[in-house]
Design a protein around this motif. Structure first.
Motif, PDB file in Angstrom:
ATOM      1  N   ALA A  95       6.585  -1.762  -2.127  1.00 38.91           N
ATOM      2  CA  ALA A  95       8.109  -0.750  -2.133  1.00 38.91           C
ATOM      3  C   ALA A  95       8.110   0.006  -3.083  1.00 38.91           C
ATOM      4  CB  ALA A  95       7.763  -2.679  -3.965  1.00 38.91           C
TER       5      ALA A  95
ATOM      6  N   TRP B 154      11.576  -6.341   4.541  1.00 36.05           N
ATOM      7  CA  TRP B 154      12.324  -6.790   3.204  1.00 36.05           C
ATOM      8  C   TRP B 154      11.189  -7.746   2.720  1.00 36.05           C
ATOM      9  CZ3 TRP B 154      17.100 -11.061   4.095  1.00 36.05           C
ATOM     10  CH2 TRP B 154      17.647 -10.234   5.498  1.00 36.05           C
ATOM     11  N   LEU B 155      10.882  -7.120   1.125  1.00 38.62           N
ATOM     12  CA  LEU B 155       9.340  -7.956   0.111  1.00 38.62           C
ATOM     13  C   LEU B 155      10.584  -8.929  -1.067  1.00 38.62           C
ATOM     14  CD1 LEU B 155       8.402  -4.073  -0.730  1.00 38.62           C
ATOM     15  CD2 LEU B 155       7.269  -5.937   1.445  1.00 38.62           C
TER      16      LEU B 155
ATOM     17  N   LEU C 298      13.718  -5.256  -1.839  1.00 38.54           N
ATOM     18  CA  LEU C 298      13.244  -6.343  -2.544  1.00 38.54           C
ATOM     19  C   LEU C 298      14.023  -7.135  -3.067  1.00 38.54           C
ATOM     20  CD1 LEU C 298      10.247  -6.299  -3.915  1.00 38.54           C
ATOM     21  CD2 LEU C 298      11.109  -4.659  -5.726  1.00 38.54           C
TER      22      LEU C 298
ATOM     23  N   VAL D 135      13.797  -0.868   3.087  1.00 40.94           N
ATOM     24  CA  VAL D 135      12.908  -1.275   2.548  1.00 40.94           C
ATOM     25  C   VAL D 135      13.430  -2.450   1.165  1.00 40.94           C
ATOM     26  CG1 VAL D 135      10.701  -2.045   0.775  1.00 40.94           C
ATOM     27  CG2 VAL D 135      11.387   0.353   2.119  1.00 40.94           C
TER      28      VAL D 135
ATOM     29  N   CYS E  75       3.795  -1.883   7.890  1.00 43.64           N
ATOM     30  CA  CYS E  75       3.705  -1.052   6.007  1.00 43.64           C
ATOM     31  C   CYS E  75       1.370  -1.404   6.326  1.00 43.64           C
ATOM     32  CB  CYS E  75       3.956  -2.233   5.122  1.00 43.64           C
ATOM     33  SG  CYS E  75       3.546  -3.502   5.807  1.00 43.64           S
TER      34      CYS E  75
ATOM     35  N   ARG F 282       4.052  -4.791  -5.103  1.00 42.62           N
ATOM     36  CA  ARG F 282       5.001  -3.857  -6.238  1.00 42.62           C
ATOM     37  C   ARG F 282       4.305  -2.344  -5.231  1.00 42.62           C
ATOM     38  NH1 ARG F 282       7.083  -3.307 -11.011  1.00 42.62           N
ATOM     39  NH2 ARG F 282       6.168  -1.529 -11.409  1.00 42.62           N
TER      40      ARG F 282
ATOM     41  N   ARG G 278      14.220   3.647   0.323  1.00 40.59           N
ATOM     42  CA  ARG G 278      15.149   2.906  -0.338  1.00 40.59           C
ATOM     43  C   ARG G 278      15.924   2.107   0.508  1.00 40.59           C
ATOM     44  NH1 ARG G 278      14.827   6.921  -4.649  1.00 40.59           N
ATOM     45  NH2 ARG G 278      16.243   7.482  -3.728  1.00 40.59           N
TER      46      ARG G 278
END
Length: 247
Positions: free
Chosen positions: A50, A170-171, A84, A82, A4, A47, A79
């Motif tokens: 994401a 992974w966030l 969250l 990624v 990212c 955010r 979706r």
């Protein structure tokens, strides 16, 4: 290859600026901690990555796509790829632990299969959820309700859901917030180990600097919406922390 990146990204709110001219690139496979005082922009940055917050200006790329401008198919892929994890409200209280965990597969399944998993789960789906719970030391809680779990156990269920999802990025937004020091360390260690095992990328926001150690590849410090520090954990000292957390 980049997992990212943000190029001159700013986010403005009515009450003030969330991010200002942030430039950041995170390679695939890197484990990164975002640190800074409350209101520094950590959660806003997460955010944006994401796809939950549109920048006021600048360009964002996540796994090769702009999360806000992607087509329907690309959005569905993001979706799926990624994951969250928030600091609270991770679980649906009206669903058992199994259903909360298996929700991680929704991005991989059709609508029909998703509905069937809710009312008539297959053995393979039950085994998948159970194996993920075993990984976070909750294998015996498959059919419990979230209200039967402690706060730390609920966060580990949310972590099991990410294991089932198997995202590439992974966030995690202060995932250990509200837990006692021992549980905070255990949860973070577990999170990083699982990300490494999946050969994925992790960006996690932290408020507790005591959790910063050699497990991280990189520490990014934010202050008033701007990146003020970007280096390895070895470079984080008291002077740097005082600068990042200065009022």
């Amino acid at each position: 290859m980049s997992a990212c990146s943000l190029d001159a990204v700013s986010v403005s709110f009515a009450e003030g600026r969330g991010l200002h001219d942030v430039r950041l690139e995170i390679p695939r496979g890197q484990v990164v901690a975002l640190i800074g005082a409350s209101g520094s922009g950590k959660t806003t940055l997460l955010r944006v990555l994401a796809g939950l917050q549109e920048p006021t200006r600048g360009e964002v790329e996540v796994l090769g796509d702009d999360p806000m401008a992607s087509s329907g198919a690309a959005r569905r892929r993001l979706r799926r790829d990624v994951g969250l994890m928030m600091q609270r409200d991770n679980l649906v209280e009206g669903l058992r632990v199994f259903h909360n965990v298996i929700m991680g597969r929704l991005g991989h399944w059709s609508t029909v299969r998703s509905l069937l998993a809710r009312v008539w789960p297959r053995r393979a789906e039950i085994a998948l959820a159970h194996d993920a719970l075993q990984r976070v030391e909750l294998g015996s809680r498959l059919w419990d309700w979230p209200t039967q779990l402690s706060g730390g156990e609920q966060q580990r269920v949310a972590l099991a859901r990410l294991v089932v999802q198997a995202p590439k990025l992974w966030l995690a937004d202060e995932p250990a917030a509200g837990l006692d020091p021992r549980l905070r360390r255990e949860l973070l260690t577990m999170l990083i180990a699982l990300v490494r095992e999946h050969d994925a990328t992790l960006v996690v926001t932290l408020h507790d600097v005591e959790l910063l150690d050699e497990h991280f590849d990189r520490i990014v410090g934010l202050r008033a919406g701007q990146v003020t520090f970007d280096s390895s954990p070895a470079e984080v000292d008291d002077a740097r922390l005082a600068e990042i957390y200065a009022a």
